[in-house]
Scaffold this motif. Structure first.
Motif, PDB file in Angstrom:
ATOM      1  N   SER A   1      31.331 -31.618  39.205  1.00 64.12           N
ATOM      2  CA  SER A   1      32.541 -32.036  38.505  1.00 64.12           C
ATOM      3  C   SER A   1      33.196 -33.145  39.313  1.00 64.12           C
ATOM      4  O   SER A   1      34.253 -32.953  39.929  1.00 64.12           O
ATOM      5  CB  SER A   1      33.491 -30.849  38.329  1.00 64.12           C
ATOM      6  OG  SER A   1      32.864 -29.799  37.629  1.00 64.12           O
ATOM      7  N   CYS A   2      32.566 -34.307  39.293  1.00 66.85           N
ATOM      8  CA  CYS A   2      33.026 -35.409  40.136  1.00 66.85           C
ATOM      9  C   CYS A   2      34.439 -35.869  39.771  1.00 66.85           C
ATOM     10  O   CYS A   2      35.148 -36.433  40.603  1.00 66.85           O
ATOM     11  CB  CYS A   2      32.058 -36.581  40.045  1.00 66.85           C
ATOM     12  SG  CYS A   2      30.361 -36.160  40.557  1.00 66.85           S
ATOM     13  N   ASP A   3      34.833 -35.636  38.523  1.00 67.34           N
ATOM     14  CA  ASP A   3      36.164 -36.075  38.108  1.00 67.34           C
ATOM     15  C   ASP A   3      37.266 -35.275  38.784  1.00 67.34           C
ATOM     16  O   ASP A   3      38.404 -35.721  38.857  1.00 67.34           O
ATOM     17  CB  ASP A   3      36.292 -35.965  36.577  1.00 67.34           C
ATOM     18  CG  ASP A   3      35.963 -34.561  36.085  1.00 67.34           C
ATOM     19  OD1 ASP A   3      35.193 -33.854  36.775  1.00 67.34           O
ATOM     20  OD2 ASP A   3      36.483 -34.157  35.030  1.00 67.34           O
ATOM     21  N   ARG A   4      36.922 -34.091  39.289  1.00 70.41           N
ATOM     22  CA  ARG A   4      37.912 -33.265  39.986  1.00 70.41           C
ATOM     23  C   ARG A   4      37.724 -33.295  41.488  1.00 70.41           C
ATOM     24  O   ARG A   4      38.406 -32.580  42.210  1.00 70.41           O
ATOM     25  CB  ARG A   4      37.811 -31.813  39.507  1.00 70.41           C
ATOM     26  CG  ARG A   4      38.259 -31.598  38.069  1.00 70.41           C
ATOM     27  CD  ARG A   4      38.370 -30.112  37.753  1.00 70.41           C
ATOM     28  NE  ARG A   4      37.057 -29.450  37.718  1.00 70.41           N
ATOM     29  CZ  ARG A   4      36.754 -28.369  38.413  1.00 70.41           C
ATOM     30  NH1 ARG A   4      37.641 -27.825  39.218  1.00 70.41           N
ATOM     31  NH2 ARG A   4      35.556 -27.842  38.304  1.00 70.41           N
TER      32      ARG A   4
ATOM     33  N   ALA B   1      35.523 -38.104  45.742  1.00 70.11           N
ATOM     34  CA  ALA B   1      34.862 -39.038  44.816  1.00 70.11           C
ATOM     35  C   ALA B   1      34.965 -40.498  45.265  1.00 70.11           C
ATOM     36  O   ALA B   1      34.000 -41.262  45.132  1.00 70.11           O
ATOM     37  CB  ALA B   1      35.445 -38.862  43.412  1.00 70.11           C
TER      38      ALA B   1
END
Length: 318
Positions: free
Chosen positions: A193-196, A200
Motif C-alpha cells: 500500500s505505497c499510497d499509505r 514512499a
DNA sequence: AACCCGGGGGA
DNA sequence: TCCCCAGGGTT
C-alpha cells in the motif's frame, strides 16, 4: 550511509513509535519470552500466536519448568498452532539451557544458533529484541522492506544480512525491529500500500518487479496427506493417548503407513521418552548443575529492570 | 537446492 | 484451488 538512507531510517523509527502494534510479546524483553514468541511465530501469523502465547507462558513460565515437562504436556498447549515439532525442539532447547547455561538464554549468536530450533533468524531476533544488540532480524517482512526501500536491487541472503545489520540505529535495535515488522505487515505487504507508506518519497521500489525472490513453499493437498495423519496422531498424543494401537486407530491407517509416521514422531521426541541430547551438545559434562543458589531460577533478573526502563522510555517518546 | 512440517485466512 | 505466513532441519 547516504542522506537518503538516513532519512528512511529516521522516518521509519518515527512511524514505528506512532503505529506500533500492541502485541503480548512486546510487553517485556525477557529473553525466554522472546524465544518462545519467535518460536511460535515461525511461519505462523501473528493473529494465531496471540491465542497461544500467554497460556503457554503461564504453564511454562521458565526454562526450568519447560525442561521438566513431558512432551504430551507441551503438545497440549501447542496443538492448533501447527508445526508441532517446534514445540518439541523448544522443550529440548529448554533442557539445554538448564543443563549448560544455568537456565539462561545466551547472548552470543553462535551459542544461540547451536540451540535446538534456533536458526539464523531466531538468533538475531533474540539478540536484537532481548539484548539490544545492533543486529537485524531479517524475516520475510523485513526482507521486503529492506530490499524494496533501502537496497533497490536483488541481493544474496548473506549480503542482505550484512547490509541490514549496518542499518540498525545504534542501541535502538528493539524499536527498529518492531518498526520494520509493523511496516512490512501493515503497509509494505506482498501487495504493498505505497499510497499509505511513510517511506514512499525515498523508496527505491517502483511498485512492481523488485520483490526479492522467495522460493514458493508449495504444500501438497492436505486432505489425505501424510500431514493430516501426522496431525491426528499429535492431537491424540496431546490428549494423553499413549497406546500405539489406539494411536493408530485415530488415523485409520494400515500398520505400515502408521508405523512410518510413528517412527518419525518418535525420533523427533514426541513421546518424551528419548532424552537424546541434540547433536553437537552431546557432552554430558555439565559444569555447574549443582552450583545454583536456587533463588532466581528462570529469571534473567538483570534484564527485568532493564525491560521496565525501556518500556517507560519508549512510551514517553510517543 | 529441495523437501518436510500444520493450519487457517483470504483471494 | 492457490497463496501466504516473525523459519529451521534434514537429505
Amino acid at each position: 550511509m547516504t542522506d537518503r538512507t538516513l532519512r528512511l531510517q529516521e522516518i521509519l523509527l518515527e512511524w514505528g513509535t506512532t503505529h506500533r502494534r500492541q502485541l503480548p510479546w512486546r510487553e517485556n524483553r525477557h529473553p525466554y519470552h522472546i524465544l518462545v514468541a519467535e518460536t511460535m511465530l515461525t511461519q505462523t501469523q501473528v493473529g494465531r500466536v496471540t491465542r497461544y502465547y500467554q497460556d503457554f507462558l503461564s504453564r511454562f513460565p521458565t526454562p526450568f519448568v519447560l525442561a521438566e515437562s513431558s512432551a504430551p504436556e507441551v503438545l497440549e498447549s501447542w496443538v492448533g498452532l501447527g508445526y508441532n515439532r517446534r514445540a518439541l525442539r523448544l522443550r529440548q532447547c529448554a533442557q539445554v539451557l538448564v543443563e549448560e547455561h544455568d537456565g539462561l538464554v545466551p547472548d552470543v549468536q553462535e551459542t544461540l544458533r547451536s540451540l535446538p530450533g534456533v536458526g539464523a533468524y531466531t538468533a538475531n531476533a533474540i539478540l536484537a529484541q532481548a539484548f539490544n544488540k545492533d543486529v537485524s532480524a531479517v524475516d520475510t517482512n523485513a526482507r521486503r522492506v529492506l530490499v524494496r526501500a533501502f537496497v533497490g536491487q536483488p541481493m544474496t541472503q548473506v549480503a542482505l544480512q550484512i547490509r541490514a545489520d549496518s542499518l540498525v540505529p545504534h542501541g535502538r535495535s528493539w524499536e527498529w525491529t518492531q518498526a520494520i515488522f509493523d511496516l512490512g505487515a501493515l503497509i509494505c505487504r506482498v501487495k504493498p500500500s505505497c499510497d499509505r507508506c511513510p517511506l514512499a518519497a525515498d523508496c527505491l521500489f517502483d511498485g512492481h518487479g523488485l520483490d526479492p525472490y522467495i522460493p514458493p513453499r508449495r504444500q501438497s493437498t492436505f486432505a489425505g496427506s501424510r500431514r493430516q495423519y501426522r496431525g491426528q496422531i499429535v492431537r491424540a498424543l496431546a490428549q494423553g493417548v499413549q497406546d500405539k494401537e489406539e494411536l493408530r486407530r485415530h488415523t485409520g491407517l494400515d500398520a505400515d503407513s502408521f508405523n512410518s509416521i510413528y517412527q518419525e514422531l518418535k525420533n523427533e521426541g514426541f513421546f518424551g521418552t528419548t532424552e537424546t541430547a541434540p547433536p553437537g551438545a552431546s557432552n554430558p559434562s555439565t559444569s555447574t548443575l549443582g552450583g545454583c543458589t536456587g533463588t532466581s531460577h528462570g529469571t534473567q533478573h538483570h534484564m527485568d529492570s532493564a525491560a521496565i526502563n525501556y518500556t517507560e522510555v519508549y512510551s514517553v517518546e510517543d
